[in-house]
Design a protein around this motif. Structure first.
Motif, short mmCIF file in Angstrom:
data_model
loop_
_atom_site.label_atom_id
_atom_site.label_comp_id
_atom_site.label_asym_id
_atom_site.label_seq_id
_atom_site.Cartn_x
_atom_site.Cartn_y
_atom_site.Cartn_z
N VAL A 67 0.89 -1.24 0.12
CA VAL A 67 0.03 0.13 0.00
C VAL A 67 0.97 1.17 0.04
O VAL A 67 1.80 1.42 0.85
CB VAL A 67 -0.73 -0.03 1.21
CG1 VAL A 67 -1.73 1.18 1.38
CG2 VAL A 67 -1.70 -1.34 1.26
N ALA A 68 0.58 2.10 -0.93
CA ALA A 68 1.29 3.29 -0.84
C ALA A 68 0.33 4.29 -1.17
O ALA A 68 -0.40 4.38 -1.78
CB ALA A 68 2.47 3.34 -2.20
N SER A 69 0.80 5.75 -0.79
CA SER A 69 -0.19 6.74 -0.99
C SER A 69 -0.28 7.18 -2.38
O SER A 69 0.53 7.02 -3.22
CB SER A 69 0.17 7.97 -0.35
OG SER A 69 1.43 8.39 -0.65
N GLY A 70 -1.47 7.56 -2.86
CA GLY A 70 -1.72 7.71 -4.32
C GLY A 70 -2.00 6.66 -5.13
O GLY A 70 -1.62 6.79 -6.53
N ARG A 71 -2.14 5.49 -4.93
CA ARG A 71 -2.10 4.31 -5.81
C ARG A 71 -3.68 3.91 -5.82
O ARG A 71 -4.46 3.90 -4.93
CB ARG A 71 -1.41 3.16 -4.93
CG ARG A 71 0.11 3.38 -4.84
CD ARG A 71 0.84 3.22 -6.27
NE ARG A 71 1.89 3.51 -6.08
CZ ARG A 71 2.78 3.47 -7.18
NH1 ARG A 71 2.40 3.28 -8.60
NH2 ARG A 71 4.18 3.61 -7.05
N PHE A 72 -3.90 3.69 -7.12
CA PHE A 72 -5.34 3.06 -7.46
C PHE A 72 -5.32 1.56 -7.11
O PHE A 72 -4.44 1.08 -7.24
CB PHE A 72 -5.61 3.68 -9.04
CG PHE A 72 -5.54 5.14 -9.13
CD1 PHE A 72 -6.66 5.90 -8.64
CD2 PHE A 72 -4.43 5.50 -9.67
CE1 PHE A 72 -6.75 7.21 -9.12
CE2 PHE A 72 -4.57 7.01 -9.89
CZ PHE A 72 -5.81 7.65 -9.66
N GLY A 73 -6.59 1.27 -7.08
CA GLY A 73 -6.81 -0.17 -6.91
C GLY A 73 -6.62 -0.82 -5.45
O GLY A 73 -6.98 -1.81 -5.10
N VAL A 74 -6.50 0.32 -4.57
CA VAL A 74 -6.32 -0.08 -3.27
C VAL A 74 -7.94 0.05 -2.30
O VAL A 74 -8.30 1.29 -2.26
CB VAL A 74 -5.39 0.76 -2.23
CG1 VAL A 74 -5.48 0.25 -0.62
CG2 VAL A 74 -4.06 0.21 -2.97
N THR A 75 -8.61 -0.98 -2.25
CA THR A 75 -10.06 -1.05 -1.95
C THR A 75 -10.05 -1.67 -0.51
O THR A 75 -8.96 -2.32 -0.22
CB THR A 75 -10.97 -1.57 -2.84
OG1 THR A 75 -10.63 -2.85 -2.93
CG2 THR A 75 -10.70 -1.10 -4.41
N PRO A 76 -11.10 -1.49 0.20
CA PRO A 76 -11.23 -2.30 1.47
C PRO A 76 -11.32 -3.93 1.28
O PRO A 76 -10.62 -4.52 1.98
CB PRO A 76 -12.67 -1.94 2.08
CG PRO A 76 -12.77 -0.38 1.27
CD PRO A 76 -12.21 -0.42 0.12
N GLN A 77 -11.54 -4.37 -0.02
CA GLN A 77 -11.60 -5.99 -0.28
C GLN A 77 -10.25 -6.10 -0.60
O GLN A 77 -9.75 -7.33 -0.19
CB GLN A 77 -12.50 -6.11 -1.24
CG GLN A 77 -14.17 -5.89 -1.26
CD GLN A 77 -14.39 -4.50 -1.29
OE1 GLN A 77 -13.62 -3.74 -1.90
NE2 GLN A 77 -15.67 -4.11 -0.95
N PHE A 78 -9.47 -5.32 -1.13
CA PHE A 78 -8.08 -5.85 -1.44
C PHE A 78 -7.17 -5.90 -0.17
O PHE A 78 -6.63 -6.97 0.25
CB PHE A 78 -7.55 -4.40 -2.29
CG PHE A 78 -5.89 -4.52 -2.42
CD1 PHE A 78 -5.47 -5.29 -3.39
CD2 PHE A 78 -4.99 -3.67 -1.78
CE1 PHE A 78 -4.06 -5.56 -3.56
CE2 PHE A 78 -3.71 -3.72 -1.79
CZ PHE A 78 -3.21 -4.69 -2.87
N LEU A 79 -7.49 -4.94 0.89
CA LEU A 79 -6.90 -5.16 2.30
C LEU A 79 -7.37 -6.14 3.11
O LEU A 79 -6.66 -6.85 3.95
CB LEU A 79 -7.02 -3.74 3.00
CG LEU A 79 -6.45 -2.46 2.21
CD1 LEU A 79 -6.82 -1.13 3.00
CD2 LEU A 79 -4.89 -2.76 2.16
N ALA A 80 -8.73 -6.54 2.74
CA ALA A 80 -9.40 -7.59 3.69
C ALA A 80 -8.62 -8.90 3.25
O ALA A 80 -8.69 -9.77 4.09
CB ALA A 80 -10.75 -7.53 3.75
#
Length: 105
Positions: A67-80
């Motif tokens: 995870v990095a600031s300003g990155r697209f595609g980072v969603t709650p489902q991605f992190l879960a």
């Protein structure tokens, strides 16, 4: 004569290693989080034809998420769907040889 797929000797399968892959920055295709139920007896799936030795219920999920600031595609489902997260902060420009201006006199 039929040959066993690589890594399979007779009816014996090698143990599954507990390695973790890394998603890289910017998200991951959600189909990778789903449990596979279309595995043939050789351990192949049409969903992921490049993977071998699969078993029913396996996923192609990358366990480590970046995870990095300003990155697209980072969603709650991605992190879960992460077992482990790498959070990158304060990444700036990294000048190298190309970015330096030479002054000729």
């Amino acid at each position: 004569m039929r040959h066993a797929p690589p890594g399979v000797i007779g009816n014996l399968r090698p143990p599954v290693l507990a390695g973790k892959s890394n998603s890289g920055e910017g998200g991951e295709d959600p189909v990778r989080w789903e449990h596979l139920d279309n595995i043939d007896k050789e351990g192949n799936s049409p969903t992921f034809p490049h993977l071998r030795g699969l078993q029913t219920g396996d996923t192609a999920n990358s366990r480590i998420k970046q995870v990095a600031s300003g990155r697209f595609g980072v969603t709650p489902q991605f992190l879960a769907n992460a077992d482990q997260m790498e959070i990158k902060i304060a990444q700036g420009a990294k000048p190298g040889e190309i970015s330096q201006i030479e002054i000729l006199m």
